[in-house]
Enzyme design. Structure first.
Site, PDB file in Angstrom:
ATOM      1  N   ARG A  50      10.874  -4.565 -36.713  1.00 41.29           N
ATOM      2  CA  ARG A  50      10.790  -4.299 -35.276  1.00 41.29           C
ATOM      3  C   ARG A  50       9.959  -5.387 -34.593  1.00 41.29           C
ATOM      4  NH1 ARG A  50       6.774  -1.449 -33.517  1.00 41.29           N
ATOM      5  NH2 ARG A  50       6.775   0.026 -35.258  1.00 41.29           N
ATOM      6  N   TYR A 102      24.753  -5.072 -10.418  1.00 43.78           N
ATOM      7  CA  TYR A 102      25.436  -4.279 -11.444  1.00 43.78           C
ATOM      8  C   TYR A 102      25.049  -2.809 -11.315  1.00 43.78           C
ATOM      9  CZ  TYR A 102      26.279  -2.343 -16.111  1.00 43.78           C
ATOM     10  OH  TYR A 102      26.658  -1.549 -17.156  1.00 43.78           O
ATOM     11  N   ASP A 176      19.269 -12.563 -12.886  1.00 46.37           N
ATOM     12  CA  ASP A 176      20.237 -12.129 -13.893  1.00 46.37           C
ATOM     13  C   ASP A 176      21.323 -13.199 -13.931  1.00 46.37           C
ATOM     14  OD1 ASP A 176      22.326 -10.992 -15.356  1.00 46.37           O
ATOM     15  OD2 ASP A 176      21.860  -8.962 -14.683  1.00 46.37           O
ATOM     16  N   LYS A 201      27.970 -10.284 -22.952  1.00 51.29           N
ATOM     17  CA  LYS A 201      29.039 -10.881 -22.154  1.00 51.29           C
ATOM     18  C   LYS A 201      29.352 -12.301 -22.619  1.00 51.29           C
ATOM     19  CE  LYS A 201      28.772  -7.018 -19.752  1.00 51.29           C
ATOM     20  NZ  LYS A 201      27.479  -6.401 -20.110  1.00 51.29           N
TER      21      LYS A 201
END
Length: 381
Positions: A50, A102, A176, A201
């Site tokens: 982690r 978004y 973004d 994406k």
């Protein structure tokens, strides 16, 4: 070779030295949750997955290099990256965001963090006067998408960053960059402080992985984010990191093809008698075409358009395409079509950011452009 490798070279080599043990050219997938220590606190840089993983480290270094950032952090999704950023804000802080973002981002702003006392307001960030008017005494961030999702507005990053700096040098500009990718524009070079991505994406590029990233040159901000990355644990697995690294290697050639195909498709749609309007930064009719031409290498692979018919005809079109698959997401090698109002942006319904039912969004893939145009032509009956 130049002293500073170009982006196409960085995409293949940055953070990805051959494996020192075997000489493997591809970064290994370190599928492990823990690491042996030579003594208490004595290890080779990794103690628990982690906190860190070599495959993830390679991805973070590569993405940082692509964005011209000193620091990079990878997350389990784009929304996990955004959520971790938002944890840096305090009650009473204000975020000025674009009036077109978004749907998942708006949902997190409006349905989750607003109840913690963080204020969000939305403005037309393509208008410098609206940006200046929207800033407040307690504004901490300006949140930019460019091109925006789904209306494809193009925000002048440098201009907004300068307006924010003049208002208060402490304001951080967050961009973004998912739609453009660092191949088309590098926000940090234009005055932004933080870049966020959904690596799902274009960076991944093959519709087979979910991930996110945050890039910055701010050492103090990076340390706070790194603490949260470990403490909250929204990290990607090593296989996810490997897949994004694999995808990034072909980013430049893919984005060139996405842009070439999208421009051809947009020009076809603009000339079609059944199409009412086409939104694509590469068309001279786009309101921010000049900004896009100056700020971006090409105009990207996303198109939005409206039919002259009503909502029923719009929905019918979505059933008639054959190559354009009806699906959410974007940026993969295959072409996708969707109805944001009912799919990716349903959370904006009833808000000032609501997306009308007639807007169709295309993610133009890497198929031959003539085949894509033929598919739309047969669907536009």
């Amino acid at each position: 070779m130049t002293s500073t490798p170009r982006l196409e070279t960085l995409a293949i080599h940055a953070g990805q030295e051959p494996d020192p043990t075997t000489g493997a050219v591809m970064t290994p997938i370190y599928q492990t949750s823990t690491y042996v220590q030579q003594g208490v606190g004595e290890h080779k840089g990794y103690e628990y997955a982690r906190t860190g993983n070599p495959t993830r480290s390679a991805l973070e270094a590569c993405l940082a290099a692509l964005e011209g950032a000193a620091y990079g952090l990878a997350f389990a999704s784009g929304m996990a990256a955004i959520d971790t950023l938002l944890k840096l804000l305090d009650p009473g802080d204000h975020v000025l965001a674009s009036n077109d973002v978004y749907g998942g981002t708006f949902r997190l702003f409006d349905k989750q963090y607003k109840k913690y006392g963080i204020e969000f307001s939305y403005a037309e960030l393509t208008d410098p006067a609206a940006v200046a008017a929207g800033l407040r005494a307690h504004t901490r961030w300006v949140w930019i998408e460019t091109p925006t999702n789904p209306r494809l507005k193009v925000v002048d990053i440098a201009a907004v960053a300068e307006i924010a700096r003049r208002h208060n040098p402490a304001i951080r500009v967050v961009v973004d960059n998912t739609f453009a990718t660092p191949y088309l524009q590098r926000p940090l070079d234009l005055g932004a402080h933080v870049v966020v991505h959904s690596t799902t994406k274009y960076l991944g590029g093959h519709s087979d992985v979910v991930g996110g990233a945050v890039l910055t040159n701010d050492a103090a901000l990076h340390e706070r984010l790194k603490f949260l990355q470990n403490a909250a644990g929204a990290v990607p697995g090593p296989m996810d990191c490997f897949l994004v690294l694999r995808g990034v290697k072909t980013l430049a050639v893919r984005m060139d093809r996405h842009g070439e195909n999208a421009l051809a498709v947009a020009q076809f749609l603009a000339d079609h008698p059944r199409v009412a309007d086409v939104i694509y930064p590469g068309l001279e009719t786009h309101p921010q075409h000049a900004v896009a031409r100056r700020q971006m290498r090409n105009f990207g692979g996303m198109i939005s358009f409206f039919l002259k018919g009503g909502e029923a005809e719009t929905r019918a079109l979505l059933k008639r395409t054959r190559l354009f698959a009806l699906a959410e997401s974007l940026g993969g090698v295959e072409s996708l079509i969707e109805l944001p109002a009912a799919m990716t942006h349903g959370s904006t319904q009833g808000s000032p950011l609501e997306v009308g039912p007639g807007l169709i969004r295309l993610s133009v893939g890497l198929e031959h452009k003539d085949d894509l145009i033929a598919d739309l032509a047969q669907a536009l009956v």
